[in-house]
Motif scaffolding. Structure first.
Motif, mmCIF file in Angstrom:
data_model
loop_
_atom_site.group_PDB
_atom_site.id
_atom_site.type_symbol
_atom_site.label_atom_id
_atom_site.label_comp_id
_atom_site.label_asym_id
_atom_site.label_seq_id
_atom_site.Cartn_x
_atom_site.Cartn_y
_atom_site.Cartn_z
ATOM 1 N N UNK A 95 -7.607 0.228 -9.043
ATOM 2 C CA UNK A 95 -7.457 -0.485 -10.246
ATOM 3 C C UNK A 95 -7.448 -1.776 -9.923
ATOM 4 N N UNK A 96 -8.002 -2.463 -10.912
ATOM 5 C CA UNK A 96 -8.077 -4.010 -11.009
ATOM 6 C C UNK A 96 -7.814 -4.403 -12.373
ATOM 7 N N UNK A 97 -6.510 -4.661 -12.476
ATOM 8 C CA UNK A 97 -5.977 -4.996 -13.965
ATOM 9 C C UNK A 97 -5.927 -3.597 -14.876
ATOM 10 N N UNK A 98 -6.821 -3.659 -15.962
ATOM 11 C CA UNK A 98 -6.954 -2.531 -16.847
ATOM 12 C C UNK A 98 -8.141 -1.801 -16.410
ATOM 13 N N UNK A 99 -8.667 -2.264 -15.284
ATOM 14 C CA UNK A 99 -10.163 -1.415 -15.197
ATOM 15 C C UNK A 99 -9.841 -0.576 -13.676
ATOM 16 N N UNK A 100 -10.642 0.547 -13.896
ATOM 17 C CA UNK A 100 -10.450 1.417 -12.674
ATOM 18 C C UNK A 100 -12.072 1.665 -12.117
ATOM 19 N N UNK A 101 -12.105 1.808 -10.808
ATOM 20 C CA UNK A 101 -13.300 1.934 -10.021
ATOM 21 C C UNK A 101 -13.151 2.827 -9.201
ATOM 22 N N UNK A 102 -14.215 3.626 -8.855
ATOM 23 C CA UNK A 102 -14.376 4.978 -7.642
ATOM 24 C C UNK A 102 -15.390 4.989 -6.631
ATOM 25 N N UNK A 103 -14.849 4.897 -5.450
ATOM 26 C CA UNK A 103 -15.683 4.609 -4.343
ATOM 27 C C UNK A 103 -16.647 5.954 -4.355
#
Length: 186
Positions: free
Chosen positions: A52-60
């Motif tokens: 999570x980066x702030x309000x954003x989510x990422x998936x490796x």
């Protein structure tokens, strides 16, 4: 070239999601259409791969043990991934979906068959069509093509060519004017 993404506008996609009978089926549809994952990539999803980066989510996105790219994970999909993992009793470092890529393709086909009962155009939707919908949706929202390629794991822009319209003169002028205003060389 006509694709399944052609019938998967907002209404068709909603009908497809409503045809999912289980949380797993719905999650598989969402991972394809909203995150752009291939079935083989879905088999490797782990909660531990979410950042999570702030309000954003990422998936490796993994190819075996190595992350090959980072996919954008909408907040509501991230929430559903965590909820599914919790209900299924999955540890964070354990694969979320404990089935083969072929089984995930079959799940999409089963959901499409059920959706086809109300709209016959949806009966032939495949996991590939879900990825096309992912790309088409982002392009429609104005996301640059190179970003769509990176998020969806397409190595070449020409793979998305069927989704791209040739720009008319007005579009070209607007793009050049915007680039000049931003200080970007045209």
């Amino acid at each position: 070239m006509s694709t399944g993404a052609d019938v998967l506008g907002a209404r068709g996609y909603e009908q497809l999601r409503r045809a999912a009978e289980t949380h797993r089926e719905d999650l598989v549809v969402r991972l394809g259409a909203e995150v752009g994952l291939r079935p083989t990539e879905m088999t490797r999803v782990r909660v531990a791969d979410i950042t999570t980066d702030g309000d954003h989510h990422f998936l490796a996105v993994r190819d075996g043990e190595t992350a090959t790219r980072e996919a954008y994970l909408p907040s509501d999909v991230e929430h559903d991934v965590r909820k599914f993992a919790n209900v299924a009793g999955r540890d964070d470092d354990e694969p979320l979906l404990s089935v083969s890529a072929r089984r995930l393709q079959m799940l999409v086909s089963e959901v499409a068959d059920r959706a086809g009962e109300t709209d016959p155009r949806l009966a032939d939707i495949s996991s590939r069509d879900l990825r096309w919908r992912f790309a088409a949706s982002l392009l429609d929202e104005g996301v640059p093509v190179h970003v769509v390629c990176a998020l969806g794991g397409w190595e070449r822009l020409d793979r998305l060519r069927p989704l791209l319209e040739d720009p008319d003169r007005e579009t070209v002028v607007r793009a050049v004017d915007t680039a000049e205003t931003d200080g970007t060389p045209a």
